[in-house]
Structures are given as structure tokens and as C-alpha cells.
Design an enzyme around this catalytic site. Sequence first.
Site, PDB file in Angstrom:
ATOM      1  N   CYS A 170      43.093 -15.158 -38.340  1.00  0.00           N
ATOM      2  CA  CYS A 170      44.373 -15.394 -37.650  1.00  0.00           C
ATOM      3  C   CYS A 170      44.421 -16.734 -36.937  1.00  0.00           C
ATOM      4  O   CYS A 170      45.505 -17.262 -36.691  1.00  0.00           O
ATOM      5  CB  CYS A 170      44.641 -14.286 -36.630  1.00  0.00           C
ATOM      6  SG  CYS A 170      44.679 -12.637 -37.321  1.00  0.00           S
ATOM      7  N   HIS A 198      53.968 -12.099 -37.789  1.00  0.00           N
ATOM      8  CA  HIS A 198      52.631 -12.682 -37.697  1.00  0.00           C
ATOM      9  C   HIS A 198      52.051 -12.890 -39.098  1.00  0.00           C
ATOM     10  O   HIS A 198      51.236 -12.104 -39.566  1.00  0.00           O
ATOM     11  CB  HIS A 198      51.745 -11.747 -36.864  1.00  0.00           C
ATOM     12  CG  HIS A 198      50.313 -12.159 -36.743  1.00  0.00           C
ATOM     13  ND1 HIS A 198      49.874 -13.464 -36.840  1.00  0.00           N
ATOM     14  CD2 HIS A 198      49.186 -11.410 -36.521  1.00  0.00           C
ATOM     15  CE1 HIS A 198      48.559 -13.504 -36.676  1.00  0.00           C
ATOM     16  NE2 HIS A 198      48.116 -12.268 -36.500  1.00  0.00           N
ATOM     17  N   GLY A 232      40.555 -11.622 -36.000  1.00  0.00           N
ATOM     18  CA  GLY A 232      39.797 -10.535 -36.583  1.00  0.00           C
ATOM     19  C   GLY A 232      38.320 -10.871 -36.702  1.00  0.00           C
ATOM     20  O   GLY A 232      37.950 -12.016 -36.965  1.00  0.00           O
ATOM     21  N   CYS A 278      44.078 -13.929 -30.613  1.00  0.00           N
ATOM     22  CA  CYS A 278      42.881 -13.197 -31.008  1.00  0.00           C
ATOM     23  C   CYS A 278      42.663 -13.381 -32.504  1.00  0.00           C
ATOM     24  O   CYS A 278      43.568 -13.771 -33.242  1.00  0.00           O
ATOM     25  CB  CYS A 278      42.995 -11.724 -30.648  1.00  0.00           C
ATOM     26  SG  CYS A 278      44.373 -10.853 -31.435  1.00  0.00           S
TER      27      CYS A 278
END
Length: 377
Positions: free
Chosen positions: A90, A333, A365, A363
Amino acid sequence: MQNIVIAGYARSPFHFASKGALARVRPDDLASQVVRGLVERSGVKPEDIEDLIVGCAFPEGEQGMNVARLIGLLADLPQSVGGVTVNRFCGSSMQSVHMAAGAIALGAGEVFICAGVESMSRVPMQGFNPLPNPELAAKAPAYIGMGDTAENVAKRYEISRERQETFALASQRKAAEARSNGRLADEIVPIRSKAGIVDTDGCLRPESTAEGLAALKPAFQADGTVTAGTASPLTDGASAVLVCTEQYASRNGLRMLARLRSVAISGCAPEVMGLGPILASRKALERGGVKASELDVVELNEAFASQAIACAGEIGVRDEALNIDGGAIAIGHPLGATGARIVGKAAQLLARDGGRYALATQCIGGGQGIATLLERV
């Protein structure tokens, strides 16, 4: 060291994966249109661009084969412009901004396009052929589902379902107001598709109500608190920012949105990956000599309401500074595209609304966080 600035920001509309208006658009075609739009809008001389750095969380299939180079060719950039694809899940396209800044600091170029793309319609989560390492899978939760991490954060911080839904409704309201007041239109590059022009976001759900969210079933655990309404949707989209020296922007009459002040990356436990922004943001703030209370703009990616609530509280973000035009729960997203979107958005908001400092953070993954601290030019 030369000052480094954001001198342009553009993105595609964001749409639901599989059922949205971009589901039948190839990701390389999608991103190339955004890159072309950024070049045209910013006024940068294409021949001055050193490299096109593209973030993608699952660089396979139509967004594989070093898609950055292919996007540059599709966008009609000069053949002298390089292309490299970056994967930090991300955080991929925010990482592209950090890489450009590092190259500029080394004197290895003066102008970069930092972009990101993800077609979650055309490349599945985990890719086409996931092969988890059996030893790692047996000893560590590295492959835990993202929804389960959101549930873990909700439990650790005792964040109720009602509080998550209140947060999600606020995101929907802010995004709907921003769209209706025309505050999203300027950042969007209309995308040509076989079905016609796509020029507005498709993930917003302005009709959301507290009653409607309360009626949804838990999405990841039967007794959980996280629902589809308090999670960011699977999304297709692309984004791009222009990163260059302040001197270059001044010489060429480019509009500077914000100056980079500091950056940071951090790791955290994979099972609570949503907490990644906490340490990354604290590091960026310390490196930049800025207190959280001084932040006028904070773009904190809303992967899930639970993790956004926890991170905002731990970082010390003021409510009025957080995701002013709505966040990912409403806007969407597209994994590899989000980092460039929120860096560009934070810079745009500083230029539009005033204030001195902005933070973009998200954040990642697998248990990471990434943050970029900006200041108004």
C-alpha cells in the site's frame, strides 16, 4: 542540499473494482493518461524528467513487466525518461516520492514523476499465483488477512463498532461535500474508456446513514465489528505527483504546492499492520522538528476505520486537520496509487487552505508504516 517540492498532483477518478467504470480499463492505459495529464497541467518540460517511478502493490499481468517503463511509453514521454516499478504494497507510490527525493539529494536528477496504479479488478489481491513461504506461515502471521488485522486493532484499542461507523460516516460526509462543492474536480484527470469518458469518482456513498451501517453484517469475523461500511473498498485508480527541486520549479514557472520536510518508514507487527503510521509519523515529525499539534493537514489513509482511529489518537492528530476532503473509506483505496494520492492531496490542501505543515501517512500490509511531512512554500 536543495529544497525538494511537490509541483503538481493529479489522479484518475477512483471506482469500485469489478463493477465500476474503470474495471475494463487496463491499468497501464489508466496510469498513462494520468501521467500525461500531470505533465500537461504542471507545465513541466518532458525532456527534463529523469525518471518515472511507479508504485504498484501487485505488479503482475497487465500491471507487470516493469509497468513504469510501459506507462512512460504509452504517455508519450521522451524515450530518455527512465521507468522503474516499486513495490511496498500500500505504501508503494509514497515510497516512489521518497526515492525521488533521495535521488535529488544525491544530485542524480532534478525532476521526477512519482506515480501509482492498481487495478483491483484485473489483478486479484495476492496476485494470480500466491505461494506463501511455509516456514514463515507456520511461525509468523505474515500472511494474515487485512480484515483480521483491523479486528485485532479494534480489540486492542477497544474501538466499538459504533465508533467505527461514526468515523466512516464522517468520511463519507466530508467527501460528498468536497465533491458537491467542486473541490475534487481539479485533481481528477478524465479517463477515456471504451464506454466513454470517466471523470467523477464512483466509490462515494453519500446516501450512507447510521442505520444503514448498523444493519451490515461483520465482513471478516462472525463476531467482529468491522464491516464493508467501515473498510476501504476494493478500488481501481491511478495517481501521480511531480517532484522536483525548488530551484527548477522557480526557473520554469511551475506552481509549487509544498516543500518536503522529512520522510520516514517503520515496521510493526503484521497482525496489527494498521498501526504502522504511528511510529513512521513520529519519526517523520521528529526529523522535521514539528509537533503533531502543529499539523494543519493530515492525510491518514483510511484502510479501516478502526486503524485510522487508533493511529490518529496515538499520533495526536486534531480532528479538524484529519482527511479534510474525506478519506479512503469514501474515496477508495487502489493499493499502489494511494500513497501518491495522499501526498499530492496533502500538498494541495496546504496550497489551497493555508497552514504551515501537512502529514501524509499510511499503513502497509505485512506490518509497515510510511510517512511524509510537508511544509507550505
